[in-house]
Write a protein that holds these residues in place. Sequence first.
Motif, PDB file in Angstrom:
ATOM      1  N   ARG A   1     -83.561 -43.891 -52.347  1.00 44.63           N
ATOM      2  CA  ARG A   1     -83.863 -43.364 -51.011  1.00 44.63           C
ATOM      3  C   ARG A   1     -85.254 -42.758 -50.904  1.00 44.63           C
ATOM      4  O   ARG A   1     -85.795 -42.645 -49.816  1.00 44.63           O
ATOM      5  CB  ARG A   1     -82.824 -42.311 -50.607  1.00 44.63           C
ATOM      6  CG  ARG A   1     -81.444 -42.909 -50.397  1.00 44.63           C
ATOM      7  CD  ARG A   1     -80.449 -41.855 -49.992  1.00 44.63           C
ATOM      8  NE  ARG A   1     -79.103 -42.414 -49.904  1.00 44.63           N
ATOM      9  CZ  ARG A   1     -78.020 -41.728 -49.517  1.00 44.63           C
ATOM     10  NH1 ARG A   1     -78.136 -40.454 -49.182  1.00 44.63           N
ATOM     11  NH2 ARG A   1     -76.843 -42.320 -49.476  1.00 44.63           N
TER      12      ARG A   1
ATOM     13  N   PRO B   1     -74.641 -47.666 -42.715  1.00 44.66           N
ATOM     14  CA  PRO B   1     -74.938 -47.597 -44.147  1.00 44.66           C
ATOM     15  C   PRO B   1     -74.858 -46.156 -44.654  1.00 44.66           C
ATOM     16  O   PRO B   1     -74.860 -45.226 -43.866  1.00 44.66           O
ATOM     17  CB  PRO B   1     -76.383 -48.101 -44.226  1.00 44.66           C
ATOM     18  CG  PRO B   1     -76.957 -47.823 -42.879  1.00 44.66           C
ATOM     19  CD  PRO B   1     -75.825 -47.990 -41.907  1.00 44.66           C
ATOM     20  N   SER B   2     -74.801 -46.012 -45.962  1.00 42.43           N
ATOM     21  CA  SER B   2     -74.754 -44.655 -46.541  1.00 42.43           C
ATOM     22  C   SER B   2     -75.988 -43.862 -46.172  1.00 42.43           C
ATOM     23  O   SER B   2     -75.946 -42.654 -46.022  1.00 42.43           O
ATOM     24  CB  SER B   2     -74.696 -44.715 -48.060  1.00 42.43           C
ATOM     25  OG  SER B   2     -73.774 -45.678 -48.454  1.00 42.43           O
ATOM     26  N   PHE B   3     -77.100 -44.575 -46.061  1.00 43.02           N
ATOM     27  CA  PHE B   3     -78.344 -43.934 -45.633  1.00 43.02           C
ATOM     28  C   PHE B   3     -79.144 -44.958 -44.856  1.00 43.02           C
ATOM     29  O   PHE B   3     -79.352 -46.075 -45.321  1.00 43.02           O
ATOM     30  CB  PHE B   3     -79.138 -43.446 -46.845  1.00 43.02           C
ATOM     31  CG  PHE B   3     -80.468 -42.838 -46.478  1.00 43.02           C
ATOM     32  CD1 PHE B   3     -81.661 -43.542 -46.637  1.00 43.02           C
ATOM     33  CD2 PHE B   3     -80.528 -41.557 -45.943  1.00 43.02           C
ATOM     34  CE1 PHE B   3     -82.880 -42.974 -46.270  1.00 43.02           C
ATOM     35  CE2 PHE B   3     -81.739 -40.983 -45.569  1.00 43.02           C
ATOM     36  CZ  PHE B   3     -82.925 -41.696 -45.735  1.00 43.02           C
ATOM     37  N   GLY B   4     -79.561 -44.602 -43.663  1.00 43.71           N
ATOM     38  CA  GLY B   4     -80.381 -45.517 -42.873  1.00 43.71           C
ATOM     39  C   GLY B   4     -81.482 -44.717 -42.225  1.00 43.71           C
ATOM     40  O   GLY B   4     -81.340 -43.511 -42.000  1.00 43.71           O
ATOM     41  N   ILE B   5     -82.595 -45.365 -41.963  1.00 46.08           N
ATOM     42  CA  ILE B   5     -83.716 -44.583 -41.440  1.00 46.08           C
ATOM     43  C   ILE B   5     -84.557 -45.392 -40.471  1.00 46.08           C
ATOM     44  O   ILE B   5     -84.796 -46.587 -40.663  1.00 46.08           O
ATOM     45  CB  ILE B   5     -84.584 -44.051 -42.610  1.00 46.08           C
ATOM     46  CG1 ILE B   5     -85.752 -43.238 -42.066  1.00 46.08           C
ATOM     47  CG2 ILE B   5     -85.096 -45.170 -43.507  1.00 46.08           C
ATOM     48  CD1 ILE B   5     -86.435 -42.397 -43.115  1.00 46.08           C
TER      49      ILE B   5
END
Lengths: 191, 239, 446
Positions: free
Chosen positions: A122, A157-161
């Motif tokens: 990340r 998603p678990s992490f999206g940006i």
Amino acid sequence: MSSKETILNQIRENRPKGGTQFSGFDFSPYPNGIDDFKATLEKVGGKLVLKRDIKDLHTWIKKEYGSDNYVFTEVDSIVGNYTLNEMSITNEKLNKIHVAVLAGSMGIAENGAVWLERFLHRSIPFITQHLVIFLSSDAIVGTMHEAYQIINKKELPSFGIFISGPSKTADIEQSLIYGAHGPRSLTVIVE
Amino acid sequence: MKIGLFIPCYINQYYPGVGIATLKLLQKHGFEVDYPTGQTCCGQPLANSGYERYTHYAINHFFTLFRKYDVIVSPSASCILFVKEHLKFQPGHHQKIQELSDFLVEQGLTDYSGTSFPKKVGVLQSCHGLRGLHLGSSTEIVGENGDSTIVKLLHNVSDIQLIGLDRPDDCCGFGGTFSVKEPALSVKMGNDRLDDFIRNGAEVITGTDMSCLMHLEGVIKKQRMPLEVMHFSEIICQE
Amino acid sequence: MKGHPELAEKFLQDESRTNWHDETLWWVRSKRDAVASEIKDWEKLRDAASQIKEDTLSNLDEYLLEFEQNALKNGIKVHWAADAREHNEIVLQVLKSKDAWQLVKSKSMLTEECGLNDFLEDHGIEVIESDLGERIIQWMKQTPSHIVMPAIHLKKKDIGKVFSEKLHIRETEDPVKLTEFARIHLRNYFMNTKVALTGVNFAVADSGTFVVCTNEGNADMGVHMADVHIASMGIEKLIPKIEHLGVFLRLLARSATGQPITAYTSHFRKPGKGKEIHLILVDNGRSEILGKSHFWHSLKCIRCGACMNTCPIFRKTGGHSYDYIIPGPIGAILAPHRDPIKYGSLPFASSLCGSCAAVCPVKIDIDKQLYAWRQELTGEKSSLPVSFMGYVLKKPGLFNMGSKGLSILQKLIPWMIDRFFKSYTRGRELPKVPGQTFKDWYKKHT
């Protein structure tokens, strides 16, 4: 009574009546051509290059970023020379990345943002000195509403940006400086 | 249509000319205008200082005095806004309560080309009139563009030059009780507003609210600035 | 105890700095106007945002439980803190559990509200503010003067000086050089931190996700390189659905800084592999405000700061004149809940121009709340003089007598009247007494 109970009880006792659920509205479209996206991206300090205008991607990287050392890539068309192994990643290793090349899945014309999810670590889009994002031209939408319609189609998603331009600050007497703590530059390569 | 004329307390006290111009203007247009002499003050200064609970005397008195009129008109946006808000819940209340420029524009009485006023005039958009009564479009709101009521009335006055401002609707700093609770700041805001008018070449400052203009006039006189203030009624109804 | 009028007057004494501060904030307001006008739906978006927040607050307990359930499923640890002290204790506990003696922080007004930094430092924890503006403020031992641009009251010269002292570099005013030094200095901390803390801009109930909006990259760098991410969140930051983010994200940065969106809008749903996320839900008086009919709309606030940028009082007197962690119009309606005596002057530090309410992206009726506070703050005591004044307003005879009396006094002893109204007459002249009142003229001519 736990704090959770205290808080919830107080809320139940006090909450106002009459809020109604928001059911959406017919939002006005925003043009979603490559030029529209390019115009906003440039306003936020980013750069857009068409893939077809680049003869050789590796030469281009060397020219743009001064060197082709420590290029980390998750995009097939660019062969990087710096690999990171998920099992043995350390902060020091991440900090060496000079250029990170990642794949974006969506671009938003109204604000020059690109949506990224699922990359090796990340911190990569932040710790790299320069960020390059590949984007397909038919993945550009006009507004954030359309973007979330697409995002909502599958599990988040678990992490999206959303990344819009390079990192920036204006904290010193409102002088806008690109390259605060994160990447000094952002280039979107549209194919 | 019988108009009940409401002349705010400070206009009665300090700017009777504005009351006279308002009355004559309405009469010239053929309206039957009555001025109930028992009127006092709407109570806004008390309410703005935090004593709204003591304004029921003023509001009840106002309601009693004015209940027989179809329309209540006043040359003051802020007083009209106050009365409107407080009569909203009064049983038996049915009248239209309107600020003067709003009334004239709604009645279609916007042609003052027969009057001449060869001066450079800047318009002070008083906050209560602008954001409270929507007498014009405020710069914060996206998509609103029309001329304000006061511009609609002044723009075809002969020989007049309406000047633009750098900050069209920044507050002048009067704010009623604010002017005495935060005097240094109130004067600074007044000075800054006047600088905007001067920078843009104004000779006369006009508006819908004599209260704001009174505050600016106070600064103008103290600083000996080359400006004068006039209520718009005195421009379109010159005697 | 200094209230706003005294602090404001002090600020105003340096007129050139006042003008510079006013111009700077007005410029930010103008940038907001420019980008807002590009969005045809701007006013519709404001209505939508207001409605979404009203729905959330009217059903806050249910949405909070939905959020918690989903967040827990995602592997996020959820804590509930009834007040500031509890929030601080939870942060300390997390640090201790990781044997960490350092905390890298990104900007969070909530942690300012809770006094987290002082608390942690009292317990031997080194706190590193990583947001450039906050780091500068931390070094200068000041409080932020604006919720989005904490160092807006400082000039390059002041900043250059503190950099030189703290980083032992040659003094410079060049923002490019200063930013580069800060980059290198703070990156060291990101590299070596175990625990990092961020605020939360939005938490979404239907997916147990929270969103952090930043520009510098420090918030993300801190948490992604650390083992533990602590996210501090006011309970009012919740919204029901992911798609609602579209509405808020179109409004937030445009209102705050005139950008179409912040550089980074990070959506956290699950912790990274082998890492932890601790989300702390903080009440600290919010559930109480929820029950106040005149004031609960202030909980819709998304902390954009647009109200401050437009407010003539804020622009001309600065955030420190409010002497509260959150300044400006929104601060003036939040602070009196905490301490109506200490902050009693704030609702009067306004001309009630209404510009704040007109720029607020979630349509908080700030001007009406300022007015409502004024009633509350005088509410307890009955005032004979004011009651009498109120009574006079229904007695035309008495009123006219008073009016005549004032005219006579002003004609006979103007200097005394000037002195009586001395706070008005310091920078202004009182209007002259005309030959007759309007009533006099009317009686003569009809």
